[in-house]
Design a protein around this motif. Structure first.
Motif, PDB file in Angstrom:
ATOM      1  N   LYS A 165      32.637  50.602  16.524  1.00 22.47           N
ATOM      2  CA  LYS A 165      31.428  49.937  16.041  1.00 22.47           C
ATOM      3  C   LYS A 165      31.661  48.468  15.707  1.00 22.47           C
ATOM      4  O   LYS A 165      30.805  47.631  15.963  1.00 22.47           O
ATOM      5  CB  LYS A 165      30.897  50.680  14.809  1.00 22.47           C
ATOM      6  CG  LYS A 165      29.571  50.166  14.333  1.00 22.47           C
ATOM      7  CD  LYS A 165      29.046  51.008  13.190  1.00 22.47           C
ATOM      8  CE  LYS A 165      27.664  50.533  12.781  1.00 22.47           C
ATOM      9  NZ  LYS A 165      27.110  51.358  11.710  1.00 22.47           N
ATOM     10  N   GLY A 166      32.814  48.128  15.175  1.00 26.55           N
ATOM     11  CA  GLY A 166      33.101  46.753  14.799  1.00 26.55           C
ATOM     12  C   GLY A 166      33.150  45.783  15.971  1.00 26.55           C
ATOM     13  O   GLY A 166      33.048  44.571  15.782  1.00 26.55           O
ATOM     14  N   ASN A 167      33.306  46.284  17.181  1.00 27.50           N
ATOM     15  CA  ASN A 167      33.374  45.425  18.362  1.00 27.50           C
ATOM     16  C   ASN A 167      32.062  45.340  19.132  1.00 27.50           C
ATOM     17  O   ASN A 167      32.008  44.682  20.172  1.00 27.50           O
ATOM     18  CB  ASN A 167      34.475  45.913  19.309  1.00 27.50           C
ATOM     19  CG  ASN A 167      35.846  45.620  18.773  1.00 27.50           C
ATOM     20  OD1 ASN A 167      36.077  44.566  18.193  1.00 27.50           O
ATOM     21  ND2 ASN A 167      36.755  46.555  18.943  1.00 27.50           N
ATOM     22  N   ASP A 168      31.012  45.995  18.654  1.00 17.87           N
ATOM     23  CA  ASP A 168      29.748  45.991  19.384  1.00 17.87           C
ATOM     24  C   ASP A 168      29.207  44.580  19.622  1.00 17.87           C
ATOM     25  O   ASP A 168      28.698  44.283  20.697  1.00 17.87           O
ATOM     26  CB  ASP A 168      28.696  46.824  18.655  1.00 17.87           C
ATOM     27  CG  ASP A 168      28.871  48.314  18.890  1.00 17.87           C
ATOM     28  OD1 ASP A 168      29.726  48.692  19.718  1.00 17.87           O
ATOM     29  OD2 ASP A 168      28.158  49.097  18.240  1.00 17.87           O
ATOM     30  N   ALA A 169      29.320  43.704  18.633  1.00 15.68           N
ATOM     31  CA  ALA A 169      28.770  42.348  18.776  1.00 15.68           C
ATOM     32  C   ALA A 169      29.533  41.525  19.810  1.00 15.68           C
ATOM     33  O   ALA A 169      28.976  40.594  20.395  1.00 15.68           O
ATOM     34  CB  ALA A 169      28.801  41.634  17.428  1.00 15.68           C
ATOM     35  N   HIS A 170      30.793  41.884  20.071  1.00 15.61           N
ATOM     36  CA  HIS A 170      31.615  41.106  20.996  1.00 15.61           C
ATOM     37  C   HIS A 170      31.822  41.786  22.340  1.00 15.61           C
ATOM     38  O   HIS A 170      32.232  41.140  23.289  1.00 15.61           O
ATOM     39  CB  HIS A 170      32.993  40.848  20.368  1.00 15.61           C
ATOM     40  CG  HIS A 170      32.899  40.243  19.013  1.00 15.61           C
ATOM     41  ND1 HIS A 170      32.499  38.956  18.801  1.00 15.61           N
ATOM     42  CD2 HIS A 170      33.130  40.782  17.788  1.00 15.61           C
ATOM     43  CE1 HIS A 170      32.489  38.707  17.506  1.00 15.61           C
ATOM     44  NE2 HIS A 170      32.871  39.805  16.863  1.00 15.61           N
ATOM     45  N   PHE A 171      31.554  43.077  22.413  1.00 16.98           N
ATOM     46  CA  PHE A 171      31.822  43.817  23.637  1.00 16.98           C
ATOM     47  C   PHE A 171      30.550  44.455  24.203  1.00 16.98           C
ATOM     48  O   PHE A 171      30.019  44.012  25.215  1.00 16.98           O
ATOM     49  CB  PHE A 171      32.898  44.883  23.378  1.00 16.98           C
ATOM     50  CG  PHE A 171      33.164  45.796  24.539  1.00 16.98           C
ATOM     51  CD1 PHE A 171      33.754  45.319  25.683  1.00 16.98           C
ATOM     52  CD2 PHE A 171      32.830  47.143  24.474  1.00 16.98           C
ATOM     53  CE1 PHE A 171      33.998  46.161  26.761  1.00 16.98           C
ATOM     54  CE2 PHE A 171      33.079  47.988  25.528  1.00 16.98           C
ATOM     55  CZ  PHE A 171      33.657  47.497  26.675  1.00 16.98           C
ATOM     56  N   ALA A 172      30.049  45.491  23.564  1.00 15.34           N
ATOM     57  CA  ALA A 172      28.918  46.240  24.110  1.00 15.34           C
ATOM     58  C   ALA A 172      27.618  45.442  24.099  1.00 15.34           C
ATOM     59  O   ALA A 172      26.834  45.533  25.047  1.00 15.34           O
ATOM     60  CB  ALA A 172      28.739  47.546  23.345  1.00 15.34           C
ATOM     61  N   GLY A 173      27.390  44.643  23.060  1.00 11.98           N
ATOM     62  CA  GLY A 173      26.165  43.851  22.983  1.00 11.98           C
ATOM     63  C   GLY A 173      26.012  42.873  24.135  1.00 11.98           C
ATOM     64  O   GLY A 173      24.989  42.886  24.834  1.00 11.98           O
ATOM     65  N   PRO A 174      26.994  42.009  24.384  1.00 13.03           N
ATOM     66  CA  PRO A 174      26.889  41.079  25.512  1.00 13.03           C
ATOM     67  C   PRO A 174      26.811  41.774  26.873  1.00 13.03           C
ATOM     68  O   PRO A 174      26.091  41.319  27.758  1.00 13.03           O
ATOM     69  CB  PRO A 174      28.160  40.230  25.411  1.00 13.03           C
ATOM     70  CG  PRO A 174      28.565  40.306  23.992  1.00 13.03           C
ATOM     71  CD  PRO A 174      28.143  41.666  23.535  1.00 13.03           C
ATOM     72  N   ILE A 175      27.514  42.869  27.020  1.00 14.01           N
ATOM     73  CA  ILE A 175      27.445  43.596  28.299  1.00 14.01           C
ATOM     74  C   ILE A 175      26.057  44.191  28.491  1.00 14.01           C
ATOM     75  O   ILE A 175      25.480  44.144  29.562  1.00 14.01           O
ATOM     76  CB  ILE A 175      28.535  44.677  28.392  1.00 14.01           C
ATOM     77  CG1 ILE A 175      29.911  44.016  28.485  1.00 14.01           C
ATOM     78  CG2 ILE A 175      28.314  45.583  29.585  1.00 14.01           C
ATOM     79  CD1 ILE A 175      31.065  44.992  28.479  1.00 14.01           C
ATOM     80  N   SER A 176      25.506  44.743  27.412  1.00 12.35           N
ATOM     81  CA  SER A 176      24.149  45.306  27.479  1.00 12.35           C
ATOM     82  C   SER A 176      23.127  44.235  27.859  1.00 12.35           C
ATOM     83  O   SER A 176      22.226  44.484  28.653  1.00 12.35           O
ATOM     84  CB  SER A 176      23.788  45.927  26.132  1.00 12.35           C
ATOM     85  OG  SER A 176      22.473  46.412  26.151  1.00 12.35           O
ATOM     86  N   GLU A 177      23.281  43.029  27.302  1.00 11.04           N
ATOM     87  CA  GLU A 177      22.375  41.929  27.663  1.00 11.04           C
ATOM     88  C   GLU A 177      22.530  41.555  29.129  1.00 11.04           C
ATOM     89  O   GLU A 177      21.542  41.291  29.816  1.00 11.04           O
ATOM     90  CB  GLU A 177      22.642  40.727  26.782  1.00 11.04           C
ATOM     91  CG  GLU A 177      22.218  40.917  25.348  1.00 11.04           C
ATOM     92  CD  GLU A 177      22.616  39.755  24.451  1.00 11.04           C
ATOM     93  OE1 GLU A 177      23.016  38.698  24.978  1.00 11.04           O
ATOM     94  OE2 GLU A 177      22.522  39.920  23.222  1.00 11.04           O
ATOM     95  N   ARG A 178      23.759  41.521  29.621  1.00  7.36           N
ATOM     96  CA  ARG A 178      23.983  41.212  31.040  1.00  7.36           C
ATOM     97  C   ARG A 178      23.333  42.253  31.934  1.00  7.36           C
ATOM     98  O   ARG A 178      22.740  41.931  32.962  1.00  7.36           O
ATOM     99  CB  ARG A 178      25.469  41.147  31.361  1.00  7.36           C
ATOM    100  CG  ARG A 178      26.128  39.890  30.957  1.00  7.36           C
ATOM    101  CD  ARG A 178      27.517  39.842  31.546  1.00  7.36           C
ATOM    102  NE  ARG A 178      28.230  38.664  31.071  1.00  7.36           N
ATOM    103  CZ  ARG A 178      29.388  38.257  31.540  1.00  7.36           C
ATOM    104  NH1 ARG A 178      29.980  38.935  32.493  1.00  7.36           N
ATOM    105  NH2 ARG A 178      29.956  37.188  31.063  1.00  7.36           N
ATOM    106  N   LEU A 179      23.479  43.523  31.562  1.00 10.49           N
ATOM    107  CA  LEU A 179      22.896  44.585  32.372  1.00 10.49           C
ATOM    108  C   LEU A 179      21.374  44.544  32.346  1.00 10.49           C
ATOM    109  O   LEU A 179      20.733  44.904  33.338  1.00 10.49           O
ATOM    110  CB  LEU A 179      23.403  45.948  31.896  1.00 10.49           C
ATOM    111  CG  LEU A 179      24.896  46.211  32.106  1.00 10.49           C
ATOM    112  CD1 LEU A 179      25.299  47.538  31.481  1.00 10.49           C
ATOM    113  CD2 LEU A 179      25.248  46.196  33.583  1.00 10.49           C
ATOM    114  N   ALA A 180      20.793  44.122  31.242  1.00  6.96           N
ATOM    115  CA  ALA A 180      19.330  44.022  31.144  1.00  6.96           C
ATOM    116  C   ALA A 180      18.801  42.878  32.009  1.00  6.96           C
ATOM    117  O   ALA A 180      17.677  42.956  32.524  1.00  6.96           O
ATOM    118  CB  ALA A 180      18.914  43.808  29.698  1.00  6.96           C
ATOM    119  N   ASN A 181      19.608  41.838  32.203  1.00 10.69           N
ATOM    120  CA  ASN A 181      19.168  40.682  32.983  1.00 10.69           C
ATOM    121  C   ASN A 181      19.406  40.844  34.476  1.00 10.69           C
ATOM    122  O   ASN A 181      19.028  39.984  35.252  1.00 10.69           O
ATOM    123  CB  ASN A 181      19.874  39.419  32.490  1.00 10.69           C
ATOM    124  CG  ASN A 181      19.437  39.045  31.090  1.00 10.69           C
ATOM    125  OD1 ASN A 181      18.330  39.351  30.679  1.00 10.69           O
ATOM    126  ND2 ASN A 181      20.317  38.406  30.352  1.00 10.69           N
TER     127      ASN A 181
END
Length: 134
Positions: free
Chosen positions: A117-133
């Protein structure tokens, strides 16, 4: 003068390789454990946390070599939590990290800790934004 006569053998005598005897498995005993990759049967958006865990641990070993073993309770809780937080995006996030980024994210290897959970802002969050775009 040099003596070229054969010397007496010392140490253990050479042994021949013999196969261990095959014994029948008792009735009702569990068979061999199946290590089938069930994540290959479904799309990443439909993966359960177990399929996500299997895919990630297999991908880490393929790209970065064997890793120290963690307690299975810890590993299971990491992937249960990641799958609960990211829902149907959890599988595509993991797949992007290993297939599109070849197991590296921001100059570091993707390991088990990236899914905490502590890495969501640096790992999963940016990847999720890339996948949405995309």
């Amino acid at each position: 003068m040099i003596n070229f006569a054969p010397t007496a053998p010392y140490g253990k005598p050479a042994t021949t390789a013999e196969a261990p005897p095959v014994t029948a498995r008792p009735a009702g005993a569990p068979g061999p454990v199946s290590m089938a990759a069930t994540d290959l049967l479904d799309s990443p958006a439909d993966w359960s946390w177990e399929q996500l865990r299997d895919y990630v641990t297999r991908s880490i070993a393929e790209r970065h070599g064997p890793q120290p073993r963690h307690e299975s309770v810890k590993v299971n809780s990491v992937f249960k939590s990641f799958a609960a937080r990211w829902g149907n995006q959890a599988g595509p996030i993991a797949r992007f990290a290993f297939e599109d980024q070849d197991g590296f994210w921001r100059s570091g290897p993707v390991t088990l800790t990236r899914f905490m959970k502590g890495n969501d802002a640096h790992f999963a969050g940016p990847i999720s934004e890339r996948l949405a775009n995309v």
